[in-house]
Design a protein around this motif. Sequence first.
Motif, short mmCIF file in Angstrom:
data_model
loop_
_atom_site.label_atom_id
_atom_site.label_comp_id
_atom_site.label_asym_id
_atom_site.label_seq_id
_atom_site.Cartn_x
_atom_site.Cartn_y
_atom_site.Cartn_z
N ALA A 29 -8.88 -1.48 2.95
CA ALA A 29 -8.26 -0.19 2.64
C ALA A 29 -7.59 -0.18 1.26
CB ALA A 29 -7.23 0.17 3.70
N GLN A 31 -6.95 0.29 -2.45
CA GLN A 31 -7.64 1.12 -3.42
C GLN A 31 -7.08 0.93 -4.83
OE1 GLN A 31 -8.46 5.31 -2.13
NE2 GLN A 31 -6.83 4.87 -0.67
N TYR A 32 -5.82 0.53 -4.92
CA TYR A 32 -5.15 0.39 -6.22
C TYR A 32 -4.91 -1.09 -6.46
CZ TYR A 32 -4.19 5.31 -5.25
OH TYR A 32 -4.30 6.64 -4.93
N TYR A 51 -8.08 1.73 -10.37
CA TYR A 51 -8.30 2.42 -9.11
C TYR A 51 -9.73 2.19 -8.67
CZ TYR A 51 -9.08 6.12 -5.71
OH TYR A 51 -9.42 6.81 -4.58
N SER A 92 -2.56 -1.95 -3.31
CA SER A 92 -1.99 -0.96 -2.39
C SER A 92 -3.10 -0.13 -1.78
CB SER A 92 -1.01 -0.07 -3.15
OG SER A 92 -0.49 0.93 -2.31
N ALA A 93 -2.86 0.25 -0.52
CA ALA A 93 -3.85 1.07 0.17
C ALA A 93 -3.54 2.57 0.07
CB ALA A 93 -3.91 0.68 1.65
N ASP A 94 -2.33 2.90 -0.40
CA ASP A 94 -1.94 4.31 -0.41
C ASP A 94 -1.15 4.62 -1.67
OD1 ASP A 94 0.31 3.17 2.05
OD2 ASP A 94 0.82 3.53 -0.04
N SER A 95 -0.78 5.88 -1.81
CA SER A 95 -0.07 6.32 -3.01
C SER A 95 1.45 6.16 -2.88
CB SER A 95 -0.40 7.78 -3.31
OG SER A 95 -0.01 8.59 -2.21
N TRP A 96 1.92 5.63 -1.75
CA TRP A 96 3.37 5.42 -1.58
C TRP A 96 3.87 4.25 -2.40
CZ3 TRP A 96 5.88 9.29 0.24
CH2 TRP A 96 5.30 10.11 1.21
N LYS A 98 3.37 0.96 -1.65
CA LYS A 98 3.72 -0.24 -0.87
C LYS A 98 2.77 -1.36 -1.29
CE LYS A 98 3.73 1.01 3.45
NZ LYS A 98 3.69 1.71 4.73
N TYR B 101 1.85 3.42 -7.36
CA TYR B 101 1.23 2.10 -7.38
C TYR B 101 1.48 1.44 -8.73
CZ TYR B 101 -2.09 5.23 -9.60
OH TYR B 101 -2.65 6.18 -10.38
#
Lengths: 111, 114
Positions: A29, A31-32, A51, A92-96, A98, B101
């Motif tokens: 998962a 992506q970044y 990305y 990271s898997a998301d834009s948050w 984490k 990110y």
Amino acid sequence: QKEVEQDPGPLSVPEGAIVSLNCTYSNSAFQYFMWYRQYSRKGPELLMYTYSSGNKEDGRFTAQVDKSSKYISLFIRDSQPSDSATYLCAMSADSWGKLQFGAGTQVVVTP
Amino acid sequence: SQTIHQWPATLVQPVGSPLSLECTVEGTSNPNLYWYRQAAGRGLQLLFYSVGIGQISSEVPQNLSASRPQDRQFILSSKKLLLSDSGFYLCACGGPSGSSYEQYFGPGTRLTVT
């Protein structure tokens, strides 16, 4: 098994050589993909981010992402003693934001 | 661009004592903020993140807590420190335009619990 694996080194290269760093990961998962440089006793400094898959170049630095192999790389051309630092991969898997970090690879460039 | 301030730079505290580390950010508004801990020779572990005032998410259960009383202020606290709380604590800020990110780190606080 850690989500992000990175060889801690140390990796010693002569000045002017190409430094090759890499990380593997298990979470499809992600992506970044980021690379950070950290000098001793300092906060990490963002070098590059990518990305999804592909290559990105910035001066002497090239980042590569191969999502099919779950493998990312950072190349430093014409290495200098000032490049001696610990290099951390992060993803990271998301834009948050984490981020999951690798343990970091210590690089030593000898004059 | 963002500038992240952290203090103190170093701290030596006895086991059982309280802790308060402060992080402030300049040059941006409504940023995502993060607290990380780095143990010796290891990568960074995300402890807390915040997307706004009073909004805190915890990633690792422990005796630490975080608060965000103002948009650009992030505080890490503990009521009673443990030996295992020793480490390098880093505050980070998400990048512009919501690119969280792409994080920027402060200079860190080196905590030794004795």
